[in-house]
Enzyme design. Structure first.
Site, short mmCIF file in Angstrom:
data_model
loop_
_atom_site.label_atom_id
_atom_site.label_comp_id
_atom_site.label_asym_id
_atom_site.label_seq_id
_atom_site.Cartn_x
_atom_site.Cartn_y
_atom_site.Cartn_z
N ASP A 32 -2.59 10.34 3.34
CA ASP A 32 -4.00 9.96 3.50
C ASP A 32 -4.73 11.01 4.34
O ASP A 32 -4.66 11.00 5.56
CB ASP A 32 -4.07 8.58 4.18
CG ASP A 32 -5.51 8.10 4.36
OD1 ASP A 32 -6.42 8.70 3.76
OD2 ASP A 32 -5.69 7.10 5.10
N LYS B 265 -10.25 13.12 7.59
CA LYS B 265 -9.78 12.74 8.93
C LYS B 265 -9.77 13.96 9.84
O LYS B 265 -9.62 15.08 9.36
CB LYS B 265 -8.34 12.20 8.84
CG LYS B 265 -8.22 10.81 8.28
CD LYS B 265 -6.77 10.34 8.35
CE LYS B 265 -6.62 8.93 7.79
NZ LYS B 265 -7.35 7.90 8.56
N ASP C 268 -12.19 7.21 3.38
CA ASP C 268 -10.99 7.00 4.20
C ASP C 268 -10.58 5.53 4.25
O ASP C 268 -9.50 5.19 4.73
CB ASP C 268 -11.24 7.56 5.61
CG ASP C 268 -9.95 7.74 6.39
OD1 ASP C 268 -8.86 7.68 5.77
OD2 ASP C 268 -10.03 7.96 7.62
N ARG D 50 -7.66 -0.42 0.92
CA ARG D 50 -8.21 -1.63 0.27
C ARG D 50 -8.61 -1.35 -1.17
O ARG D 50 -8.58 -2.25 -2.01
CB ARG D 50 -9.39 -2.15 1.11
CG ARG D 50 -10.53 -1.19 1.24
CD ARG D 50 -11.45 -1.51 2.41
NE ARG D 50 -10.93 -1.04 3.70
CZ ARG D 50 -11.55 -1.20 4.86
NH1 ARG D 50 -12.70 -1.86 4.91
NH2 ARG D 50 -11.02 -0.73 5.97
N ASP E 241 1.55 6.49 5.45
CA ASP E 241 0.58 5.54 4.92
C ASP E 241 1.10 4.81 3.67
O ASP E 241 0.38 4.05 3.04
CB ASP E 241 -0.74 6.25 4.62
CG ASP E 241 -1.95 5.35 4.80
OD1 ASP E 241 -1.81 4.30 5.44
OD2 ASP E 241 -3.03 5.70 4.30
N LYS F 26 0.87 -1.18 0.00
CA LYS F 26 0.00 0.00 0.00
C LYS F 26 0.90 1.23 0.00
O LYS F 26 1.69 1.44 0.91
CB LYS F 26 -0.90 0.00 1.24
CG LYS F 26 -1.68 1.31 1.43
CD LYS F 26 -2.62 1.29 2.65
CE LYS F 26 -3.24 2.66 2.90
NZ LYS F 26 -4.11 2.71 4.10
N GLU G 133 -9.41 3.78 1.96
CA GLU G 133 -8.87 3.85 0.60
C GLU G 133 -7.79 2.80 0.33
O GLU G 133 -7.55 2.45 -0.83
CB GLU G 133 -8.30 5.25 0.34
CG GLU G 133 -6.86 5.49 0.81
CD GLU G 133 -6.68 5.36 2.32
OE1 GLU G 133 -7.67 5.49 3.05
OE2 GLU G 133 -5.54 5.11 2.77
#
Ligand code: BES
Ligand code: MN
Ligand code: ZN
Length: 492
Positions: free
Chosen positions: A268, A275, A345, A349, A286, A263, A347
């Site tokens: 993010d 967030k 959020d 996956r 992230d 990933k 994101e």
């Protein structure tokens, strides 16, 4: 850093800036010899109570006679015959920190009668080499006055120069290097470490190692492949997404590769499901899954492992904007399955599912994805254990053992069918969130729907990828676990 091996015949003849003796108050041959050469200095220190030999305790003698070494550093190894992994790491860390402070150029390390439970001597050398190299990491890039680099250039470890010992040291060196690659990429800020920056770093790796080939898919190419899920994440960002493929060929051409999928969310914000502000800066981390893939590929190439490995990095920035994906939007993934995005959020996956479908093209022997996927994993396991999921229990067990061997531990979590229904949607094949319960599990359930055709595991590294308390910084995990896995798969 250079690490050489020398069997220790007479410690008094070893010339270096510092002679390190790892011992306790019951001398074995090594400590006895050092004691004799220094006319009873060690016994005197013990008698006076200056050195008790406690695990990880240190006593530095800046001046010493009778040795060719300039300094003598005693490191306690505890009174037990055989010590634990944790204690071994503790004493190595104490040793490395003390050596670092002295600013010597070289050191010689002797272990007096040291045994670690369940470990062969070669494994101890490997761990020692890894930690020595990893301790050399400094973040420098955006500091006008960076911390000075370590001066330690050359370390001699006690051990016979056999093929097995040499290989262990070289592997430790490569692992340490890989860990540092991952730490650096993680620590770099989001305005420097963008998806395109990651692609350029991958290309550099391709230039450094003959056996590494790199290709980068841009958004247009991803569009053609039908990666609607991945592209929905970068839609709100001015930074275009990249799918980076780093292929290492160390085995035969037809050998099925082991695939690592990282990933790589370079920042993010949560997107439209924004967030909260507190600690949002940490979301530069992230992309630590991607960083661990880069670090591992670097290590594997450095070791020259005799197998094929493909690293795939799904790199994108998750931002809110007029073009951003909205809650309720529905996208079609490369697999053809449709996804209702209830929370932008979630994101990770969304980028991973398309990268995992793409991984199928390589007819993989195994696929492992690595992701800072869920806050829920931190709630469940804290900052020690990686959350480990697999569609094959024996694979989970195998990786758990690798984590144990590498001191980079993972804990097997359930991926039962009963959890799958939490992803039900009225408007698409699945939703991208599974409600408040078992958030780390339902994220893994989501990914599992894209990995039906191969041996797959998922590592949720949200809790372990960087230090959230104390001095902030990337840890380089799980490069250790991944290296050990690939080493175990290689024939050489
Ligand atoms: N990158 C985060 C997960 C994360 C949060 C890792 C904090 C480390 C520290 C991920 O993209 C995310 O935001 N996950 C959400 C999922 C939720 C919306 C279902 C989360 O965990 O809150
Ligand atoms: Mn998120
Ligand atoms: Zn994320």
């Amino acid at each position: 850093m250079q690490i050489s091996l020398k069997p220790c015949k007479d410690p008094s003849t070893l010339a270096s800036d510092c002679l390190v003796v790892v011992c306790n108050t019951h001398f074995g041959d090594v400590a006895k010899a050092v004691d004799q050469a220094t006319e009873g200095t060690l016994s005197a220190l013990i008698e006076r109570g200056d050195f008790k030999g406690k695990v990880g305790s240190t006593l530095l003698l800046p001046v010493v006679t009778g040795l060719r070494a300039k300094r003598l550093l005693l490191i306690g190894r505890g009174s037990k015959d055989s010590i634990s992994d944790a204690d071994f790491d503790k004493l190595l860390t104490a040793m490395i920190n003390t050596l670092d402070k002295q600013q010597g150029k070289d050191a010689c390390v002797l272990f007096d009668n040291l045994q670690v439970e369940g470990r062969k001597p070669a494994q101890l050398l490997q761990r020692c080499a890894q930690l020595l190299v990893a301790a050399q990491y400094r973040y420098t890039e955006t500091l006008s006055k960076p911390k000075p680099a370590s001066t330690l250039r050359q370390v001699t470890l006690q051990g016979s120069n056999t093929e097995a010992n040499r290989q262990a040291v070289d592997r430790g060196l490569a692992e340490g290097l890989g860990v540092n690659v991952a730490k650096r990429l993680g620590d770099l800020p989001g305005n420097i470490c963008t998806p395109d920056f990651l692609a350029k770093e991958a290309r550099k790796l391709g230039r450094k190692y003959e056996a590494v080939k790199v290709s980068v898919l841009d958004e247009k190419k991803m569009q053609q492949l039908g990666m609607g899920s991945l592209l929905s994440v970068s839609a709100g960002s001015d930074q275009p997404a990249r799918l980076i493929v780093v292929a290492y060929q160390g085995g035969k051409k037809g050998d099925q590769p082991h695939v690592l999928v990282g990933k790589g969310i370079t920042f993010d914000t949560g997107g439209i499901s924004l967030k909260p502000g507190a600690k949002m800066d940490e979301m530069k981390y992230d992309m630590c899954g991607a960083a661990s893939v880069m670090g591992t590929m670097n290590a594997v190439a450095e070791m020259g492992l005799n197998l094929n490995v493909v690293g795939i990095i799904a790199a994108a920035e998750n931002m809110p904007s007029g073009r951003a994906t909205k809650p309720g939007d529905i996208v079609t993934s490369m697999s053809g399955q449709t996804i209702e995005i209830l929370n932008t959020d979630a994101e990770g996956r969304l980028v991973l599912c398309d990268a995992l479908t793409y991984a199928g093209r390589f007819k993989p022997a195994s696929v492992i994805d690595i992701a800072t996927l869920t806050g829920a994993c931190i709630v469940a396991l804290g900052s020690k254990a990686i959350g480990l999921y697999s569609n094959q229990d024996d694979f989970a067990q195998e990786l758990r053992d690798c984590g144990e061997a590498a001191r980079d531990r993972a804990w097997h979590m359930p991926l039962w069918d009963e959890y799958q229904s939490q992803l039900d949607s009225n408007f698409a094949d699945m939703a991208n969130i599974g409600g408040p319960e078992a958030g780390s599990v339902t994220a893994a359930c989501f990914l599992s729907r894209f990995c039906k055709d191969y041996r797959w595991a998922h590592l949720d590294i949200a809790g372990v990828a960087w230090r959230m308390s104390g001095s902030k910084g990337a840890t380089g995990r799980p490069v250790g676990l991944l290296c050990h896995y690939l080493e175990s798969k290689a024939a050489n």
